[in-house]
Design a protein around this motif. Structure first.
Motif, short mmCIF file in Angstrom:
data_model
loop_
_atom_site.label_atom_id
_atom_site.label_comp_id
_atom_site.label_asym_id
_atom_site.label_seq_id
_atom_site.Cartn_x
_atom_site.Cartn_y
_atom_site.Cartn_z
N TYR A 1 0.80 -1.22 0.00
CA TYR A 1 0.00 0.00 0.00
C TYR A 1 0.83 1.28 0.00
CZ TYR A 1 -4.15 -2.80 0.92
OH TYR A 1 -5.19 -3.70 0.83
N GLY A 2 2.15 1.16 0.11
CA GLY A 2 2.99 2.34 0.23
C GLY A 2 2.68 3.09 1.51
N ALA A 3 2.36 2.34 2.55
CA ALA A 3 1.92 2.93 3.82
C ALA A 3 3.07 3.14 4.79
CB ALA A 3 0.87 2.02 4.48
N THR A 4 2.84 4.05 5.72
CA THR A 4 3.73 4.20 6.86
C THR A 4 3.47 3.03 7.80
OG1 THR A 4 3.71 6.60 6.71
CG2 THR A 4 4.30 5.67 8.85
N LEU A 5 4.53 2.44 8.32
CA LEU A 5 4.41 1.33 9.24
C LEU A 5 4.84 1.79 10.63
CD1 LEU A 5 3.86 -1.69 9.78
CD2 LEU A 5 6.25 -2.13 9.16
N GLN A 6 3.97 1.55 11.59
CA GLN A 6 4.27 1.91 12.97
C GLN A 6 4.38 0.64 13.81
OE1 GLN A 6 1.48 4.67 14.66
NE2 GLN A 6 2.45 4.67 16.65
N LEU A 7 5.57 0.38 14.34
CA LEU A 7 5.81 -0.77 15.20
C LEU A 7 5.56 -0.31 16.63
CD1 LEU A 7 9.24 -1.81 13.66
CD2 LEU A 7 6.98 -2.59 12.97
N VAL A 8 4.64 -0.98 17.32
CA VAL A 8 4.24 -0.54 18.66
C VAL A 8 4.44 -1.67 19.66
CG1 VAL A 8 2.40 0.42 20.07
CG2 VAL A 8 2.48 0.95 17.63
N ASN A 9 5.26 -1.39 20.67
CA ASN A 9 5.46 -2.32 21.78
C ASN A 9 4.97 -1.63 23.04
OD1 ASN A 9 7.79 -2.95 24.11
ND2 ASN A 9 6.84 -4.74 23.17
N VAL A 10 4.19 -2.34 23.83
CA VAL A 10 3.69 -1.78 25.09
C VAL A 10 4.13 -2.67 26.23
CG1 VAL A 10 1.68 -1.03 26.40
CG2 VAL A 10 1.67 -0.83 23.90
N ILE A 11 4.87 -2.09 27.16
CA ILE A 11 5.29 -2.80 28.36
C ILE A 11 4.16 -2.68 29.37
CG2 ILE A 11 6.97 -2.87 30.23
CD1 ILE A 11 8.98 -1.62 28.19
N ASP A 12 3.60 -3.81 29.72
CA ASP A 12 2.44 -3.84 30.62
C ASP A 12 2.89 -3.63 32.06
OD1 ASP A 12 0.08 -4.25 31.95
OD2 ASP A 12 -0.29 -6.24 31.13
N THR A 13 2.84 -2.40 32.52
CA THR A 13 3.31 -2.07 33.86
C THR A 13 2.36 -2.55 34.96
OG1 THR A 13 2.34 0.13 33.62
CG2 THR A 13 4.69 -0.09 33.14
N LYS A 14 1.14 -2.91 34.61
CA LYS A 14 0.20 -3.41 35.63
C LYS A 14 0.63 -4.76 36.18
CE LYS A 14 -3.52 -3.55 33.41
NZ LYS A 14 -4.90 -3.77 33.03
N SER A 15 1.44 -5.47 35.44
CA SER A 15 1.84 -6.81 35.86
C SER A 15 3.09 -6.83 36.72
CB SER A 15 2.06 -7.69 34.62
OG SER A 15 3.14 -7.19 33.87
N PHE A 16 3.62 -5.68 37.08
CA PHE A 16 4.89 -5.61 37.81
C PHE A 16 4.78 -5.89 39.30
CE2 PHE A 16 7.24 -2.58 34.73
CZ PHE A 16 7.24 -3.57 33.80
N GLY A 17 3.66 -5.61 39.91
CA GLY A 17 3.56 -5.76 41.35
C GLY A 17 3.32 -4.41 42.00
N ALA A 18 3.62 -4.31 43.28
CA ALA A 18 3.22 -3.12 44.03
C ALA A 18 4.36 -2.21 44.47
CB ALA A 18 2.42 -3.55 45.25
N ILE A 19 5.60 -2.61 44.33
CA ILE A 19 6.70 -1.78 44.82
C ILE A 19 7.07 -0.76 43.76
CG2 ILE A 19 9.03 -1.77 45.75
CD1 ILE A 19 8.55 -4.71 46.54
N THR A 20 6.69 0.49 43.98
CA THR A 20 6.82 1.53 42.97
C THR A 20 8.25 1.76 42.51
OG1 THR A 20 4.89 2.59 43.92
CG2 THR A 20 6.22 3.90 42.43
N ALA A 21 9.20 1.89 43.43
CA ALA A 21 10.59 2.16 43.05
C ALA A 21 11.14 1.03 42.19
CB ALA A 21 11.45 2.34 44.29
N TYR A 22 10.86 -0.19 42.57
CA TYR A 22 11.30 -1.35 41.79
C TYR A 22 10.63 -1.33 40.41
CZ TYR A 22 11.87 -6.16 40.25
OH TYR A 22 12.16 -7.28 39.51
N ASP A 23 9.35 -1.04 40.40
CA ASP A 23 8.59 -1.01 39.14
C ASP A 23 9.22 -0.04 38.16
OD1 ASP A 23 5.23 -1.31 40.52
OD2 ASP A 23 6.85 -2.74 40.30
N LEU A 24 9.57 1.17 38.62
CA LEU A 24 10.12 2.18 37.73
C LEU A 24 11.48 1.76 37.17
CD1 LEU A 24 9.15 5.45 39.63
CD2 LEU A 24 8.10 4.48 37.57
N LYS A 25 12.34 1.20 38.01
CA LYS A 25 13.65 0.75 37.54
C LYS A 25 13.49 -0.40 36.56
CE LYS A 25 16.27 2.12 41.61
NZ LYS A 25 17.04 1.65 42.76
#
Length: 140
Positions: free
Chosen positions: A32-56
């Protein structure tokens, strides 16, 4: 009536199914001669409850995924897709992938990394089919 897709997004979680979806999206973007957008989403909901650890952990994962998705971006360009964008987001894949702006087609694998989802259509794919405001192609 034929549709001419101008912007195609592909959901990538680096599972086998998502890499097949990426291959199909590359072929469609070339066709189609289209622009291709590759999208990856890191599911942060599955990390747990420790915020500092989650961010790192999220930052480390994001850096790793940016490297992987950049490789896929270069492969798509080498295959002949003129314009390829690559993004890595953090948050809910179901939410982010159904709200992509200015996309004519979303391509995704039928299942993702979740082993339970392999039994039926994946929950992210199912949500995209239900809520996306554009066409959706599910690749098996």
């Amino acid at each position: 009536m034929a549709t001419n897709y101008k912007r195609i997004a592909v959901a990538i979680d680096f599972s086998e199914q998502s890499l097949k979806a990426c291959e199909r999206a590359v072929k469609l973007a070339k066709e189609y001669g289209a622009t291709l957008q590759l999208v990856n989403v890191i599911d942060t909901k599955s990390f747990g409850a420790i915020t500092a650890y989650d961010l790192k952990y999220a930052e480390k994962l994001k850096a790793e995924h940016l490297t992987k998705i950049e490789k896929l971006r270069l492969e798509a360009q080498t295959a002949g897709v003129t314009e390829v964008l690559a993004v890595v987001e953090t948050g809910s894949p179901k939410s982010i992938l159904t709200q992509l702006p200015a996309v004519d087609l979303i391509v995704c694998g039928a299942t993702g990394l979740n082993q339970l989802e392999k039994m039926v259509i994946g929950s992210v794919a199912e949500r995209i089919v239900r809520l996306a405001t554009c066409d959706v192609l599910i690749v098996r």
